[in-house]
Design an enzyme around this catalytic site. Sequence first.
Site: not given
Ligand code: ARG
Length: 456
Positions: A22, A109, A155, A289, A324
């Site tokens: 990510s 997490n 209208h 637009e 995200k």
């Molecule tokens: N890149 C992950 C996200 O955006 C971070 C959390 C990852 N946690 C895991 N248990 N793999 O959610």
Amino acid sequence: MKLWAGRFSKEIDKKTNDFNSSISFDSRMFEQDITGSMAHATMLGAQNIISKEDMEKIIDGLDGILNDIKNNKLQIDMSSEDIHTFIEAELTNRIGDAGKRLHTARSRNDQVALDIRLYLRDECDAVISQLIELVTVLCDSAKKYSQTVMPSYTHLQRAQPIVFGHHLLAYAEMFLRDIDRIQDAKARMNFCPLGSGALAGTTYPIDRNLTAEILGFDGVCQNSLDGVSDRDFCIELANALSIVMVHLSRFSEEIIMWCSWEFRFVELDDAFSTGSSIMPQKKNPDIAELVRGKSGRVFGDLMTLLTVMKGISLAYNKDMQEDKEAIFDAFDTVKMCLTAFTPMIETMKVNGDNMRKAAAGGFINATDCADFLVSKGLPFRDAYKATGELVALCIQKELTLEALPIEEYKNICDLFDDGVYDAISLEKCVSDRTCVGAPAPKNVVAQADRILELLK
Ligand code: ARG
């Protein structure tokens, strides 16, 4: 080398790594990740979970990383799995074993749940200040055009006379509610998930309130499962932003209409218009637009978030990484739209003569004509019918109500007298509408001042 290397005997497949990663979109949270880690390390030190010496090394190390990223001395490694992994690895590179202690009593997490809240908190402030700017422009223009008579519509048929300032303030009200909605969602989001751990908290003697306080939260998330798996705030904010886009889109639609030669109520400044590649006469409202069109993206982001979240069991699932791009795109899009939209409104030329001309046709003072008869004692329904007959007569004779001779009025209802011409003059129709929320010029000025005062 992955964070989880101990359990595995092979590296992750290269293409799958790209799929899983990510960093391409979460690297923008580097500052929030570092700030969060500094607060976590401070708490670990204060609670003697790590030594004060390690705490200081970690904080100094993180501070160095933050400065180096900001000054382009450190490039974020795009082959890392995510921003959290990158920063922790870089820290360990720089300070050794102390860096490896940072993740004590923490999981990615609760870390990612924290980072995204910190990031979105700033985004809320950015959009709110852009909305305040727009509302300010609307109020200033409303005062300038508090006497500019124009037709209002239902209208898309001419309805009753108003002033242009009143029309602008209708949008000011919408954007004020938008500000309120974003503030409201932000307040609900402002609780710290750190300490939820992977999902079940931790056995370390952490002080969650301390981290929350350092980071400016109003408290801590009260359930560890919920702390790591709640993304309601993303959905709420995407919803609030979608409504912003609904408002911008309706406004854009009106601008586009008003720019057409059928209306010619406004003319956009050249700096906010575009031409045609073939038709030399064209001046197109592309910006309006595009804003109208981009509403689709933001609604799509809201749908993405709802759909991502609806079927996942507690607590964290990787699906949630999809939050995200959606919420970032929603904020990016709204900010971009407002950046172009506000100066476009501020610089557009208003053609009061054409507005007045449009207001003078279409019998938009017919209600006021009926009200004149009511003032003479006739019940409104009868007055309505008599005025309807007058309008039919005017259409047949190709006259306006103002130009119809008094004899014709009297033929239809003997309660009419010369006073009717004053009663149906557009200026009077507008200036007599003084009840709260109505478009009398002095109301419009007072309303604009009230809103400007509110914004302070
Ligand atoms: N890149 C992950 C996200 O955006 C971070 C959390 C990852 N946690 C895991 N248990 N793999 O959610």
